[in-house]
Scaffold this active site. Structure first.
Site, PDB file in Angstrom:
ATOM      1  N   GLU A  94       0.815  -1.219   0.000  1.00  0.00           N
ATOM      2  CA  GLU A  94       0.000   0.000   0.000  1.00  0.00           C
ATOM      3  C   GLU A  94       0.852   1.274   0.000  1.00  0.00           C
ATOM      4  O   GLU A  94       0.538   2.233   0.706  1.00  0.00           O
ATOM      5  CB  GLU A  94      -0.942   0.015   1.213  1.00  0.00           C
TER       6      GLU A  94
HETATM    7  C1  TNX Z   1      -4.445  -4.059   4.609  1.00  0.00           C
HETATM    8  S1  TNX Z   1      -2.700  -6.346   4.302  1.00  0.00           S
HETATM    9  C2  TNX Z   1      -3.187  -3.791   5.113  1.00  0.00           C
HETATM   10  C3  TNX Z   1      -3.054  -3.388   6.523  1.00  0.00           C
HETATM   11  C4  TNX Z   1      -4.378  -3.262   7.206  1.00  0.00           C
HETATM   12  C5  TNX Z   1      -5.271  -4.389   6.789  1.00  0.00           C
HETATM   13  C6  TNX Z   1      -6.575  -4.404   7.507  1.00  0.00           C
HETATM   14  C7  TNX Z   1      -1.649  -5.306   4.153  1.00  0.00           C
HETATM   15  C8  TNX Z   1      -0.396  -5.793   3.671  1.00  0.00           C
HETATM   16  N1  TNX Z   1      -2.012  -4.044   4.454  1.00  0.00           N
HETATM   17  O1  TNX Z   1      -2.344  -2.170   6.597  1.00  0.00           O
HETATM   18  O2  TNX Z   1      -4.147  -3.300   8.575  1.00  0.00           O
HETATM   19  O3  TNX Z   1      -5.504  -4.303   5.417  1.00  0.00           O
HETATM   20  O4  TNX Z   1      -7.318  -5.560   7.191  1.00  0.00           O
END
Ligand code: TNX
Length: 523
Positions: free
Chosen positions: A329
């Protein structure tokens, strides 16, 4: 194979035989051999059960580590049996732990049970430890209590021969969104060990908190660790506390995989040091739950001084092989910057002797030789994104599978689940179990799949009971996907073995979600 299938039929029959019969504390029949989670590779029931009595001793031949496994077993059994259970190195004994050359691999074991005793044989102490978890689950649930119980303490007769399908069987705990104390992490470690999970991934940094003391950048923990989601006081691990977690995990045969998430998910670091920001201005601490808004400054040299210092100190504290660098992300980092950043950071991990793990977005850059990518997409993630991961796997990148709509322990079970999120969907118990890591990503070579991991993100998770009720009963299913041969996979058989775990969780004081999909014994 014939033998495995033959024993599977026996396991299935044993399961069907006991379905619906609530095993009370005074049961005089032992639990059927093989009615454990994860399902063993091979089970051959037969012969007289073994009964642990007041005169049972635990004999161990072998190294200091094997001796410590014997002491761990004695500590498990003494409070509820009330027996002395001395650990000895010679003489007759009802329970024997034996290290021996044999086809057990690094973690496998054989358990032989009969009138005269139970013997667990393994090539390595890790195998003895996993065999002890099997023995534990074969005993009545009341064995988990911390006061003396009536027994009898019977173990069904026969032989279990067992070894894991995958070497990497992980669970992740996000200690950034909410901070969890050493005692809380150790409590979770004990639950993981019961299901033969061998990797503990700690998500140590994110926008909301930096959770590990770093001597060369003291404000990371001192300031960046001072809050959490919702604005509570947060916290961080001193180096001594982190070492204690590593030590405790190792005593349960888990390897700690620490994660410092970069270049996104870095607000806590950016808030702590203005100089890390491209504009030289520190943002405020963050206590919300948005993602994707922060980025390290890829063009500044100080960014790499920071990364080098953090990785050097973390690598020095961590005996495990891996260092997870996040990489998910990074919505506030351009693609070119992301690739440039990963090209510089991965060699730093290697310089300090560790192997890179990254979230699967790393496959959009240049994964280092030997790196592992952790897939957290969904069943219906787009073909292009999956192809990128599959291509990396074909080129040698190993995969850890954490599909979010299968094994994210923070997803709600149903729309009525009070805790958790639903962005990846609702994940009931059957859905989290009923898939095959070996074929999940079509086109990825089977040898690229190193295992599975169940992440627990903690935006909505605050207490031990919160952790328990989201992890249990999904975590055992993920553990089984990681351990058990594909040939044992069957929801109908699994749900019966899972249901039989409930009295054990009750005895351990672990609240769990009573999914209507599972035939629980009457409470
Ligand atoms: C996505 S999964 C994220 C996290 C959040 C999560 C909540 C991932 C690698 N990144 O930053 O905590 O979703 O479900």
């Amino acid at each position: 194979m014939g033998r495995v299938l033959g024993s599977l039929l026996l396991v299935a029959a044993a399961g069907a035989f006991t379905a619906g019969a609530a095993p009370g504390p005074a049961a005089t029949e032992p639990a059927p051999l093989g009615r454990i989670v994860p399902a063993p590779a091979s089970v051959t029931p037969g012969g007289t059960p073994y009964r642990i009595t007041r005169s049972t001793a635990i004999r161990v031949d072998g190294s200091g580590a094997a001796h410590r496994v014997a002491e761990y077993l004695a500590d498990l059994l003494r409070p509820s049996t009330g027996y002395r259970l001395p650990v000895t190195t010679h003489g007759a004994a009802g329970i024997r732990l034996v290290l021996s050359h044999g086809p057990f691999g690094a973690e496998g074991y054989r358990l032989d049970s009969g009138r005269d005793g139970v013997t667990i044989t393994a090539a390595e102490p890790a195998g003895l430890f996993h065999g002890v978890q099997t023995l534990r689950q074969l005993l009545p649930a009341a064995v988990e209590k911390d006061t003396v119980q009536p027994g009898p303490w019977l173990v069904a007769g026969g032989t279990v021969t067992d070894r894991p399908r995958y070497a990497y069987r992980g669970a992740m705990l996000d200690v950034s969104r909410h901070f969890f104390t050493v005692a809380q992490v150790e409590r979770y470690i004990d639950q993981l060990a019961l299901y033969k999970i061998n990797e503990l991934h700690l998500h140590l940094s994110d926008d909301q908190g930096w959770r590990l003391a770093v001597d060369s950048w003291p404000r990371l923990a001192g300031y960046g660790g001072s809050t959490q989601v919702g604005g509570g006081k947060g916290g961080y691990y001193t180096k001594a506390e982190y070492r204690e977690i590593v030590r405790y995990a190792a005593s349960r045969y888990l390897e700690v995989v620490p994660e410092i998430d970069m270049p996104g998910h870095t607000n806590a670091a950016l808030a702590s040091y203005a100089g890390l920001n491209c504009d030289g201005t520190a943002p405020p601490l963050y206590t919300g739950t948005e993602v994707g808004f922060s980025s390290l400054c890829v063009d500044k040299e100080v960014t790499y001084d920071f990364v080098d210092d953090v990785i050097r100190e973390l690598a020095a504290l961590t005996p495990g092989r891996y260092l997870h660098i996040g990489g998910d992300e990074a919505h506030s980092t351009s693609h070119a910057d992301y690739v440039a950043f990963m090209d510089r950071v991965q060699p730093i991990v290697a310089k300090y002797g560790k192997t890179v793990i990254g979230w699967h977005q790393l496959t959009g850059a240049h994964p280092a030789q030997g790196a592992l990518a952790q897939y957290w997409g969904l069943d219906d993630t787009g073909a292009d994104e999956k192809a990128q991961v599959v291509n990396a796997a074909r080129n040698g990148t190993g995969l850890i599978l954490s599909p979010a709509d299968r094994v994210y322990l923070d997803m709600k079970y149903t729309e009525d689940t009070p805790l958790g999120q639903d962005w990846a969907g609702l994940v009931e118990v059957r859905r989290s179990y009923d898939w095959d890591p070996g074929t999940y990503l079509a086109g990825a070579p089977a040898s690229a799949v190193r295992g599975v991991e169940a992440p627990l993100w903690t935006e909505t998770i605050v207490t031990d009971a919160d952790i328990d009720s989201m992890a249990i009963p999904r975590l055992p299913g993920v553990a089984e996907l990681g351990w058990s041969p594909a040939a044992t996979h069957s929801w109908d058989a699994y749900k019966v073995r899972l249901a039989a775990q409930a009295p054990r969780w009750d005895a351990l004081g672990i609240p769990y979600y009573r999914s209507p999909q599972v035939p629980w014994p009457a409470a």
